[in-house]
Design a protein around this motif. Sequence first.
Motif, PDB file in Angstrom:
ATOM      1  N   ARG A   1      -4.108   2.211   1.113  1.00 16.45           N
ATOM      2  CA  ARG A   1      -5.285   2.041   1.742  1.00 16.45           C
ATOM      3  C   ARG A   1      -6.186   3.223   1.887  1.00 16.45           C
ATOM      4  O   ARG A   1      -5.780   3.988   2.493  1.00 16.45           O
ATOM      5  CB  ARG A   1      -5.633   1.027   2.991  1.00 16.45           C
TER       6      ARG A   1
ATOM      7  N   PRO B   1       2.292  -6.834   0.936  1.00 18.95           N
ATOM      8  CA  PRO B   1       1.152  -6.162   1.479  1.00 18.95           C
ATOM      9  C   PRO B   1       0.797  -4.930   0.519  1.00 18.95           C
ATOM     10  O   PRO B   1       1.367  -4.371  -0.322  1.00 18.95           O
ATOM     11  CB  PRO B   1       1.778  -5.541   2.552  1.00 18.95           C
TER      12      PRO B   1
ATOM     13  N   THR C   1      -8.572  -7.713   0.145  1.00 20.59           N
ATOM     14  CA  THR C   1      -7.146  -7.292   0.276  1.00 20.59           C
ATOM     15  C   THR C   1      -6.256  -8.396   1.137  1.00 20.59           C
ATOM     16  O   THR C   1      -5.006  -8.863   0.632  1.00 20.59           O
ATOM     17  CB  THR C   1      -7.117  -5.892   1.264  1.00 20.59           C
ATOM     18  N   ALA C   2      -6.752  -9.253   1.785  1.00 13.78           N
ATOM     19  CA  ALA C   2      -6.239 -10.361   2.573  1.00 13.78           C
ATOM     20  C   ALA C   2      -5.802 -11.235   1.681  1.00 13.78           C
ATOM     21  O   ALA C   2      -4.523 -11.859   1.627  1.00 13.78           O
ATOM     22  CB  ALA C   2      -6.948 -10.882   3.606  1.00 13.78           C
TER      23      ALA C   2
ATOM     24  N   GLU D   1      -3.030  -9.993  -0.790  1.00 17.93           N
ATOM     25  CA  GLU D   1      -1.744 -10.228  -0.078  1.00 17.93           C
ATOM     26  C   GLU D   1      -1.118 -11.538  -0.123  1.00 17.93           C
ATOM     27  O   GLU D   1       0.058 -11.498  -0.276  1.00 17.93           O
ATOM     28  CB  GLU D   1      -1.879  -9.525   1.590  1.00 17.93           C
ATOM     29  N   GLN D   2      -1.730 -12.411   0.038  1.00 23.21           N
ATOM     30  CA  GLN D   2      -1.439 -13.788  -0.008  1.00 23.21           C
ATOM     31  C   GLN D   2      -0.965 -14.112  -1.367  1.00 23.21           C
ATOM     32  O   GLN D   2      -0.081 -14.731  -1.743  1.00 23.21           O
ATOM     33  CB  GLN D   2      -2.448 -14.870   0.530  1.00 23.21           C
TER      34      GLN D   2
ATOM     35  N   SER E   1     -11.912  -5.752   3.110  1.00 25.03           N
ATOM     36  CA  SER E   1     -10.799  -6.267   3.970  1.00 25.03           C
ATOM     37  C   SER E   1     -10.412  -7.712   3.543  1.00 25.03           C
ATOM     38  O   SER E   1      -9.251  -8.132   3.310  1.00 25.03           O
ATOM     39  CB  SER E   1     -11.390  -6.338   5.405  1.00 25.03           C
ATOM     40  N   SER E   2     -11.534  -8.611   3.348  1.00 23.04           N
ATOM     41  CA  SER E   2     -11.107 -10.038   2.851  1.00 23.04           C
ATOM     42  C   SER E   2     -10.410 -10.013   1.489  1.00 23.04           C
ATOM     43  O   SER E   2      -9.780 -10.830   1.039  1.00 23.04           O
ATOM     44  CB  SER E   2     -12.597 -10.864   2.792  1.00 23.04           C
TER      45      SER E   2
END
Length: 251
Positions: A33, A29, A19-20, A23-24, A16-17
């Motif tokens: 998933r 996005p 991917t975040a 994405e930035q 999760s972290s």
Amino acid sequence: MITGLDHFVLVCPEISSATAVYEQLLGRPADWRASADGAATAIFQLENTSLELMAPDGEGTVADRLREIISDEGPGLKSLAFGTGDISAAHHKLTRRGLMPGEIGDGSSTNAINGETRKWTRFRCADAQTAGVKTFIISPEQALPVADAPSGCVTSLDHIVINTPNPDRALGLYGARLGLDLALDRTREEWKTRFLFFRTGGLTFEVINRLGEDHDPAAPDSIWGLTWTVDDLSAAHARLTEAGFNVSEQR
């Protein structure tokens, strides 16, 4: 035989972290998933390849192996998966060329975002024959569509950098055995570096060898870095600065 770099894999401790962050970084996005068999993945589909983040998820053999890799080597870029339109012919040719491929296997994944399923066939070459970089050949049933990206966001991969202690071995692997197009072999004394450029599927493999350093020619290669393409560099610089990334000046 090889049509391009289908995807490359970055192993991370937690999906999760990671991917975040990406994405930035990429400004777009994740397109896919999924979580299955001890691994969680997130895929970012670009114009000429895709980035696959992979992290251990739950228990099982795959989860244990991913945790072992992270513990022993640290997280980072680990695998290359080259695309082909004929998996059987590729397997036969790479067997003849001494890459000792494993058996062809089937795979599938279901997207947690929209419920779609994709399938593929693939095989893995022996690590000892690919200078330690995990190398797969894959034939997807269909390619992921490329979503539109806002201006200043990453659209494709310009080049991927491989660090090698043995440039002659790299010439044999990427040129003669995998069949990529050797576009450049040049030594720049002022940078103390020998550069090998191989091209495939709209991107470049930049293989570098540092001159003037002691190298063990039998030591493994490593995936060293990535250079992304954007349509507006100033907009990308402003976006990443605002997001808190440590970026250099434009030059």
